[in-house]
Design an enzyme around this catalytic site. Structure first.
Site, PDB file in Angstrom:
ATOM      1  N   TYR A  58     -24.854  55.718  63.217  1.00 29.91           N
ATOM      2  CA  TYR A  58     -23.573  55.902  63.917  1.00 29.91           C
ATOM      3  C   TYR A  58     -22.573  54.805  63.582  1.00 29.91           C
ATOM      4  O   TYR A  58     -21.375  55.052  63.515  1.00 29.91           O
ATOM      5  CB  TYR A  58     -23.799  55.870  65.435  1.00 29.91           C
ATOM      6  CG  TYR A  58     -24.136  57.196  66.052  1.00 29.91           C
ATOM      7  CD1 TYR A  58     -25.300  57.873  65.704  1.00 29.91           C
ATOM      8  CD2 TYR A  58     -23.309  57.758  67.013  1.00 29.91           C
ATOM      9  CE1 TYR A  58     -25.617  59.076  66.293  1.00 29.91           C
ATOM     10  CE2 TYR A  58     -23.622  58.959  67.617  1.00 29.91           C
ATOM     11  CZ  TYR A  58     -24.770  59.613  67.248  1.00 29.91           C
ATOM     12  OH  TYR A  58     -25.073  60.809  67.843  1.00 29.91           O
ATOM     13  N   ASP A  99     -39.783  64.745  63.827  1.00 30.10           N
ATOM     14  CA  ASP A  99     -39.956  66.201  63.661  1.00 30.10           C
ATOM     15  C   ASP A  99     -41.090  66.701  64.551  1.00 30.10           C
ATOM     16  O   ASP A  99     -40.960  67.711  65.262  1.00 30.10           O
ATOM     17  CB  ASP A  99     -40.157  66.584  62.182  1.00 30.10           C
ATOM     18  CG  ASP A  99     -41.182  65.721  61.455  1.00 30.10           C
ATOM     19  OD1 ASP A  99     -41.651  64.704  62.011  1.00 30.10           O
ATOM     20  OD2 ASP A  99     -41.531  66.079  60.298  1.00 30.10           O
ATOM     21  N   LYS A 135     -38.967  57.883  62.154  1.00 26.01           N
ATOM     22  CA  LYS A 135     -39.247  58.625  60.921  1.00 26.01           C
ATOM     23  C   LYS A 135     -39.707  57.602  59.885  1.00 26.01           C
ATOM     24  O   LYS A 135     -39.166  57.473  58.782  1.00 26.01           O
ATOM     25  CB  LYS A 135     -37.974  59.376  60.492  1.00 26.01           C
ATOM     26  CG  LYS A 135     -38.152  60.351  59.347  1.00 26.01           C
ATOM     27  CD  LYS A 135     -38.925  61.607  59.714  1.00 26.01           C
ATOM     28  CE  LYS A 135     -39.157  62.457  58.480  1.00 26.01           C
ATOM     29  NZ  LYS A 135     -40.053  63.616  58.718  1.00 26.01           N
ATOM     30  N   ASP A 192     -30.446  66.602  73.793  1.00 27.83           N
ATOM     31  CA  ASP A 192     -29.925  67.977  73.938  1.00 27.83           C
ATOM     32  C   ASP A 192     -31.087  68.968  73.984  1.00 27.83           C
ATOM     33  O   ASP A 192     -31.078  69.935  74.762  1.00 27.83           O
ATOM     34  CB  ASP A 192     -28.992  68.344  72.771  1.00 27.83           C
ATOM     35  CG  ASP A 192     -27.514  68.014  73.039  1.00 27.83           C
ATOM     36  OD1 ASP A 192     -27.240  67.051  73.779  1.00 27.83           O
ATOM     37  OD2 ASP A 192     -26.638  68.721  72.488  1.00 27.83           O
ATOM     38  N   ASP A 247     -29.916  61.320  70.356  1.00 27.83           N
ATOM     39  CA  ASP A 247     -28.845  62.298  70.588  1.00 27.83           C
ATOM     40  C   ASP A 247     -29.408  63.712  70.508  1.00 27.83           C
ATOM     41  O   ASP A 247     -29.187  64.550  71.385  1.00 27.83           O
ATOM     42  CB  ASP A 247     -27.743  62.085  69.531  1.00 27.83           C
ATOM     43  CG  ASP A 247     -26.592  63.064  69.691  1.00 27.83           C
ATOM     44  OD1 ASP A 247     -26.151  63.285  70.833  1.00 27.83           O
ATOM     45  OD2 ASP A 247     -26.137  63.613  68.666  1.00 27.83           O
TER      46      ASP A 247
HETATM   47  C1  IPM Z   1     -23.419  62.203  73.189  1.00 28.05           C
HETATM   48  C2  IPM Z   1     -22.420  62.727  72.189  1.00 28.05           C
HETATM   49  C3  IPM Z   1     -21.835  61.595  71.367  1.00 28.05           C
HETATM   50  C4  IPM Z   1     -22.980  60.992  70.574  1.00 28.05           C
HETATM   51  C5  IPM Z   1     -20.680  61.957  70.427  1.00 28.05           C
HETATM   52  C6  IPM Z   1     -19.562  62.663  71.122  1.00 28.05           C
HETATM   53  C7  IPM Z   1     -20.137  60.742  69.741  1.00 28.05           C
HETATM   54  O1  IPM Z   1     -23.003  63.721  71.399  1.00 28.05           O
HETATM   55  O2  IPM Z   1     -23.033  61.343  74.009  1.00 28.05           O
HETATM   56  O3  IPM Z   1     -24.559  62.659  73.195  1.00 28.05           O
HETATM   57  O4  IPM Z   1     -23.340  61.495  69.498  1.00 28.05           O
HETATM   58  O5  IPM Z   1     -23.504  59.975  71.036  1.00 28.05           O
HETATM   59 MN    MN Z   2     -24.958  64.359  72.095  1.00 28.69          MN
END
Ligand code: IPM
Ligand code: MN
Ligand code: NAD
Length: 352
Positions: free
Chosen positions: A136, A218, A186, A246, A242
């Site tokens: 990042y 993975d 990884k 999700d 990240d």
């Molecule tokens: C999160 C988001 C951010 C990240 C983006 C918007 C920069 O996806 O907070 O999970 O990747 O950290």
């Molecule tokens: Mn995110």
């Protein structure tokens, strides 16, 4: 107790308003809220996604309640002017290197998960995501390669000190809860991950009671959906965290349910300075329709009360009210229900 409220873009202001209303409903003495511009909204108003006055407000606060940033009309801007740079900049400038993302299927709410109920029942994990390093924040760019082709590149790296300060956050959480710790990397391919693994092992030597194992990312993605009960605390880098968070949110039922706390080393008079936000984004596909689920942001406000203000009872009250609302069938469209943002917020407040 100063709280900087930064609603941002898309559904950010919609969900933040409900979290603020929950805080107001609790009528906690001493909380002072002020609002600032951030993201695309700030770019359109001030020409920058993280204006100086917003950064100053954030620095001077004891905690930040953040909505979401991201605006499709800004996607063609130079990268440093894009809305996402606001949240990345806040994390970096404020030294918020440890991101806690708890993902849990509430007992009795297994039916909200797309996983088989017997599998979903085992999902209760805390993802500790390193937040100010990795690919990042490395150098990046585009260039013409030797074959004359356009090429994009991003440098991934971790320094020893990045891992040395993040690992204890996860190790302490594992030690105090008695849960196992899985470090996800990884290391079979990436030198960044080999360093990560080596340093995690070194730091973990100071926590002999924590059961530590290491898993490739993975495999971890596969195990989260097939054997979530194998995870207690998960420690991982910025990019993998990240993605895995999700994934975990979808296994709980919706990304609209997962809160987060981003913490660093700074202590205030009241607790740990932090930024609190849902893990989801600005959801442009549903913005302005009053459909967004505000629960992740409401639960983020609860994390704020716990970590930044030492108000454990008030935090637990909010979490209990959200759990009861879900159990009572107060479900947004993201969970197959028909309740809108305002109705969900009101239902949570009614249960406080
Ligand atoms: C999160 C988001 C951010 C990240 C983006 C918007 C920069 O996806 O907070 O999970 O990747 O950290
Ligand atoms: Mn995110
Ligand atoms: P997103 O999280 O905004 O949305 C993904 C999907 O989930 C969409 O279908 C959306 O409608 C749904 N969703 C998200 N939150 C919801 C909620 N509370 N209730 C109901 N449904 C919800 O991810 P995306 O679409 O990939 O990104 C949109 C924008 O948000 C992009 O600009 C991205 O960079 C940004 N983003 C910002 C943050 C942040 O501010 N921390 C986090 C993630 C994405």
């Amino acid at each position: 107790m100063k709280i900087a409220v930064l609603p941002g873009d898309g559904i950010g202001p919609e969900v933040t308003a409900e979290a603020v209303a929950v805080l107001e409903c609790l009528a906690l003495p001493g909380l002072a809220l002020s609002e600032g511009d951030v993201g695309g909204a700030a770019y359109h108003r001030h020409g920058h996604p993280l204006p100086d006055e917003t950064l100053t407000m954030a620095r001077e606060a004891d905690a930040i309640l953040f909505g979401a940033v991201g605006d499709p009309t800004c996607d063609a801007l130079e990268r440093h002017l894009r809305p996402e740079q606001a949240i990345l900049g806040l994390r970096k400038h404020l030294g918020l290197f440890a991101n806690l993302r708890p993902a849990r299927v509430f007992a009795g709410l297994e039916h909200l998960s797309p996983l088989r109920p017997d599998i979903a029942a085992g999902l209760d994990m805390l993802i500790v995501r390193e937040l100010t390093g990795d690919v990042y924040f490395g150098a990046k760019g585009q260039r013409t390669n030797d074959a004359g082709e356009r090429e994009g590149w991003d440098a991934m790296s971790y320094a020893t000190s990045d891992v040395r300060r993040s690992a204890p956050v996860a190790l302490s959480a594992a030690a105090s809860s008695g849960l196992p710790l899985t470090s996800v990397d990884k290391a079979n391919v990436l030198e960044t991950s080999q360093l990560w693994r080596d340093v995690v092992i070194e730091v973990a030597a100071g926590y002999p009671d924590v059961a530590l194992d290491h898993m490739y990312v993975d495999n971890a993605a596969m195990q989260v959906v097939s054997h979530p009960e194998r995870f207690g605390v998960v420690l991982t880098g910025n990019l993998f965290g990240d993605i895995l968070s999700d994934l975990a949110s979808a296994c709980v039922g919706s990304i609209g349910l997962l809160p987060s706390a981003s913490l660093g080393e700074r202590q205030t008079a009241f607790g740990t300075f932090g930024l609190y936000e849902p893990i989801h984004g600005s959801a442009p596909d549903i913005a302005g329709e009053g459909k967004a689920n505000p629960m992740a942001t409401i639960l983020s406000a609860a994390m704020m009360l716990r970590h930044s203000f030492g108000m454990e009872a008030a935090a637990a009250r909010i979490e209990g009210a959200v759990g009861r609302a879900l159990a009572d069938g107060i479900l947004g469209g993201d969970l197959g229900g028909t309740h809108g943002t305002a109705a969900i917020g009101a239902a949570v407040r009614a249960r406080l």
